[in-house]
Write a protein that holds these residues in place. Structure first.
Motif, PDB file in Angstrom:
ATOM      1  N   THR B  58       0.847  -1.200   0.000  1.00 30.54           N
ATOM      2  CA  THR B  58       0.000   0.000   0.000  1.00 30.54           C
ATOM      3  C   THR B  58       0.881   1.247   0.000  1.00 30.54           C
ATOM      4  O   THR B  58       2.031   1.197   0.423  1.00 30.54           O
ATOM      5  N   PRO B  59       0.314   2.359  -0.435  1.00 25.80           N
ATOM      6  CA  PRO B  59       1.020   3.631  -0.234  1.00 25.80           C
ATOM      7  C   PRO B  59       1.029   4.000   1.258  1.00 25.80           C
ATOM      8  O   PRO B  59       0.386   3.331   2.068  1.00 25.80           O
ATOM      9  N   LEU B  60       1.726   5.073   1.570  1.00 23.26           N
ATOM     10  CA  LEU B  60       1.791   5.534   2.958  1.00 23.26           C
ATOM     11  C   LEU B  60       0.491   6.269   3.284  1.00 23.26           C
ATOM     12  O   LEU B  60       0.424   7.485   3.247  1.00 23.26           O
ATOM     13  N   SER B  61      -0.541   5.507   3.517  1.00 23.71           N
ATOM     14  CA  SER B  61      -1.894   6.051   3.720  1.00 23.71           C
ATOM     15  C   SER B  61      -2.584   5.238   4.805  1.00 23.71           C
ATOM     16  O   SER B  61      -3.506   4.480   4.524  1.00 23.71           O
ATOM     17  N   GLU B  62      -2.132   5.405   6.027  1.00 26.43           N
ATOM     18  CA  GLU B  62      -2.637   4.528   7.093  1.00 26.43           C
ATOM     19  C   GLU B  62      -4.150   4.626   7.236  1.00 26.43           C
ATOM     20  O   GLU B  62      -4.835   3.614   7.371  1.00 26.43           O
ATOM     21  N   ALA B  63      -4.679   5.855   7.211  1.00 28.33           N
ATOM     22  CA  ALA B  63      -6.134   5.992   7.324  1.00 28.33           C
ATOM     23  C   ALA B  63      -6.805   5.323   6.127  1.00 28.33           C
ATOM     24  O   ALA B  63      -7.809   4.641   6.267  1.00 28.33           O
ATOM     25  N   GLY B  64      -6.219   5.505   4.963  1.00 32.07           N
ATOM     26  CA  GLY B  64      -6.791   4.959   3.739  1.00 32.07           C
ATOM     27  C   GLY B  64      -6.817   3.438   3.740  1.00 32.07           C
ATOM     28  O   GLY B  64      -7.856   2.833   3.508  1.00 32.07           O
ATOM     29  N   PHE B  65      -5.682   2.817   4.030  1.00 29.04           N
ATOM     30  CA  PHE B  65      -5.705   1.351   3.895  1.00 29.04           C
ATOM     31  C   PHE B  65      -6.335   0.649   5.104  1.00 29.04           C
ATOM     32  O   PHE B  65      -6.872  -0.444   4.948  1.00 29.04           O
ATOM     33  N   GLY B  67      -8.975   1.960   6.591  1.00 29.43           N
ATOM     34  CA  GLY B  67     -10.379   2.132   6.212  1.00 29.43           C
ATOM     35  C   GLY B  67     -10.781   1.160   5.113  1.00 29.43           C
ATOM     36  O   GLY B  67     -11.869   0.576   5.148  1.00 29.43           O
ATOM     37  N   ALA B  68      -9.893   0.962   4.160  1.00 24.70           N
ATOM     38  CA  ALA B  68     -10.173   0.000   3.084  1.00 24.70           C
ATOM     39  C   ALA B  68     -10.263  -1.412   3.651  1.00 24.70           C
ATOM     40  O   ALA B  68     -11.071  -2.227   3.188  1.00 24.70           O
ATOM     41  N   ASP B  94      -8.743   7.306  13.627  1.00 26.43           N
ATOM     42  CA  ASP B  94     -10.146   7.616  13.332  1.00 26.43           C
ATOM     43  C   ASP B  94     -10.857   6.390  12.762  1.00 26.43           C
ATOM     44  O   ASP B  94     -11.964   6.058  13.174  1.00 26.43           O
ATOM     45  N   GLN B  95     -10.203   5.720  11.829  1.00 28.85           N
ATOM     46  CA  GLN B  95     -10.808   4.520  11.228  1.00 28.85           C
ATOM     47  C   GLN B  95     -11.028   3.445  12.284  1.00 28.85           C
ATOM     48  O   GLN B  95     -12.056   2.767  12.298  1.00 28.85           O
TER      49      GLN B  95
END
Lengths: 329, 328
Positions: B58-65, B67-68, B94-95
């Motif tokens: 994954t990219p450096l997107s902790e909230a994003g991945f 949440g995914a 938050d996620q």
């Protein structure tokens, strides 16, 4: 640039009546919710969708029952159009156990497994990544459905929006991102929150097919949503649709509306999507005045029934407070 | 009973491989889990074995991945989301707190989130204040989550399968400082109960209650105490939420003394919660007040001597218990 309504959708009288009914149902349901709020039957936060109806109604026409839907805390209209029962929604807003979430979520958290309605999410932009994940699951399981995620333009200033858009484009997931741009993030206008106010450009920046549409025009929204959904179903790739709309009522029941002129609101009301749509229908000779009256009467009955239902509902016993904190083993 | 010597890293890797083989719905995603082989080489070669659909960089997107991962779990998959280290986990808080932990209850029981999040944690590698967090208490504060701490090789190897079988979100804390440590993995054990704490060593004189990196420290201390004639029981909490009161209180009922050890800073910690429960529920079993040895209330500094001084050391455990029992 906003897509011009192509008018390629030709409505039958039956379709027109259904759409008119949905538009009016949201409008009157929200008015009733406001009334019930002042009567203190509904408490907490209450965010009304009045003025924005064409977005939910228009976009939902492009979805099937197998598709996933995620919304914000301004979601009563979406839930109604998705097919959730008005009484069950009202009961939820009353905090009653016959509500869709046993009354635990209230106005901001309507969930319904049957209609694949994943909220009612009240942390701005917090649900976008979940939409990506639902799309990812569909892709991995080779299911053909899409996931439709509504959010406001306020969400687009959150980092979570940008992470979600990047992931959606990177993983090529079948997600329809719908920005309901009502011009105000609570009380702060678009021009004070976004350096780039052509919002659709932010989708394009991630390589996502993007468009914007007049969100006060139901026919235009339907057309744009159809185009978007068709693109997603054909390519499996995400799509970003900005619907430019306007909230006629306050942000929530606590909002004194100090941040905008009444004249601005009145100006937008001239473009009210409900009479706007009906005028279109009469001009096109699809419906006549009596159809409007019939739709109003049908809606009135439905709302009355919803309130009656909610009034008769019961409170969840306190003994069940912690039930479903974890799944039952 | 005897098994082969195995590193903690290899235990985690075997658990991941087993999970991927057992269920097509399982996939691993996180930063550098694939081509890099995992920041700590935990998932090395799994990409080659299972392919990019199952081992997703994954990219450096902790909230994003994260949440995914929640969305994918809602959509019927069984994601294992790796947050490279606990230090980055707040980007996804938050996620975790507002979505994973709340959805089941808030939806009136309609939507459960069968998600596993793994993250490595711990202090002791001179990584300074931003990379040396023990945030187990922070996550253990949140209702709706199951918080596990893999303080032993056995748990590193066998916690993942029951975590994946759990219908609700599970966070597993792993410990970077243990990765290269070799231990014998008992062949007789092939599953762990993620609802129960575990007595790692029986004893009658005092209960050493701990988790995470405290487990081997306490076992070492117990060895030394045994030489001094003190039989310390070592209780590995293992489940930090919901806490297994039954096992904790049973141990205290047996030894009548409790000494709690954790790396996390002292205030509002797991040890403060455990101490409170013992006081509330087993006060009359106690021969002495509950004592604690915790992390210092300080951002963890870089120099080795200060870092060591910031977390409990086995010698401190031994001397504290000798003092406690002399005064008992």
């Amino acid at each position: 640039m906003e897509q011009q309504p192509l008018q390629s959708i030709k409505l039958t009288a039956e379709q027109a009546r259904k759409l008119l009914y949905q538009m009016l149902l949201i409008r009157r349901f929200e008015e009733k919710a406001a009334e019930m709020y002042t009567k203190e039957k509904i408490r907490g936060f209450l965010h009304l969708y009045i003025g924005e109806e064409a977005v939910a109604v228009g976009v939902m026409q492009a979805l099937g029952p197998e598709d996933n839907v995620l919304c914000t805390y301004r979601e009563h209209g979406h839930a109604l159009v998705r097919g959730m029962d008005a009484g069950v929604i009202m009961a939820e807003m009353y905090g009653r156990q016959e509500g869709c979430c046993r009354g635990r979520g209230g106005s901001m958290h309507l969930f319904d497994a049957k209609t694949k309605f994943y909220g009612g999410n009240a942390i701005v932009a917090g649900h976008l990544a979940m939409a990506v994940g639902l799309g990812l699951a569909d892709k991995k399981m080779k299911r053909k459905q899409l996931t439709c995620c509504f959010f406001g333009e306020g969400a687009m200033a959150e980092g979570a929006f940008h992470e979600a858009m990047n992931l959606a484009a990177l993983w090529q997931v079948p997600v329809l991102f719908v920005c309901e741009n009502n011009l105000y993030a609570m009380g702060t206008a678009l021009r004070y929150t976004h350096a780039q106010t052509d919002l659709e450009k932010k989708g394009a920046a991630y390589g996502i097919a993007s468009a914007s549409v007049d969100g006060m025009d139901l026919m235009a929204v339907m057309q744009a949503a159809n185009t978007a959904a068709e693109s997603i179903r054909r390519t499996g790739q995400p799509y970003f649709l900005v619907c430019n709309t306007y909230r006629f009522r306050a942000h929530s029941m606590f909002d004194a509306e100090l941040y905008r002129e009444k004249s601005e609101v009145e100006e937008w009301k001239k473009r009210d999507p409900v009479p706007g749509f009906f005028n279109y229908l009469t001009q096109q000779h699809i419906l006549i005045d009596n159809d409007f009256k019939e739709a109003e009467a049908k809606v009135e009955k439905e709302i009355e029934k919803a309130v009656e239902f909610a009034d008769a509902c019961s409170l969840e016993p306190v003994e069940e407070l912690t039930k479903y904190t974890y799944s039952e083993r | 009973m005897a098994g082969n010597l195995i590193t903690y890293r290899e235990c985690i890797k075997q658990a991941l491989r087993e999970a991927l083989q057992a269920d097509e719905r399982v996939f691993v995603m996180g930063e550098d889990v694939g081509r890099y082989g995992g920041a700590f080489a935990v998932s090395k070669n799994l990409l080659q074995e299972f392919g990019p659909e199952r081992i997703m960089d994954t990219p450096l997107s902790e909230a994003g991945f994260v949440g995914a991962g929640i969305g994918a779990a809602l959509g019927g998959m069984r994601p294992i989301v790796e947050i490279m280290t606990v230090n980055f986990s707040l980007l996804a808080l938050d996620q975790i707190a507002n979505n994973a932990a709340t959805l089941l209850h808030m939806s009136g029981g309609q939507f459960n989130v069968p998600l596993v999040i793994r993250m490595s944690a711990g202090i002791g590698r001179q990584l300074a204040a931003q990379h040396s967090h023990s945030w187990e208490p922070l996550f253990a504060h949140l209702p709706g989550l199951r918080i596990l701490s893999a303080g032993t090789h056995e748990d590193a190897r066998h916690m993942l399968a029951p975590a994946l079988a759990d219908p609700d979100p599970v966070i597993i804390f792993e410990y970077t400082s243990l990765l290269n440590l070799e231990k014998e993995l008992p062949t007789s054990i092939n599953q762990v109960d993620i609802h129960k704490a575990k007595v790692r060593r029986e004893g009658k004189d005092i209960s050493l209650i701990t988790y995470g990196t405290g487990v081997y420290k306490c076992l070492a201390a117990a060895d030394e105490l045994a030489a001094a004639g003190i039989a310390a029981e070592v209780l590995d909490l293992r489940v930090l939420r919901p806490l297994d009161d039954e096992t904790i209180l049973a141990s205290v009922a047996k030894t009548n003394r409790a000494f709690i050890v954790e790396d996390a800073s002292r205030s509002v910690s797991v040890s403060s919660e455990v101490s409170a429960r013992i006081m509330e529920k087993s006060f009359y079993d106690l021969d002495a007040p509950v004592q604690r040895l915790c992390g210092a209330e300080v951002p963890i500094p870089y120099p080795k001597h200060l870092e060591d001084a910031a977390v409990p050391q086995p010698a401190q455990i031994v001397s504290a218990i000798k003092t406690l029992l002399q005064h008992a």
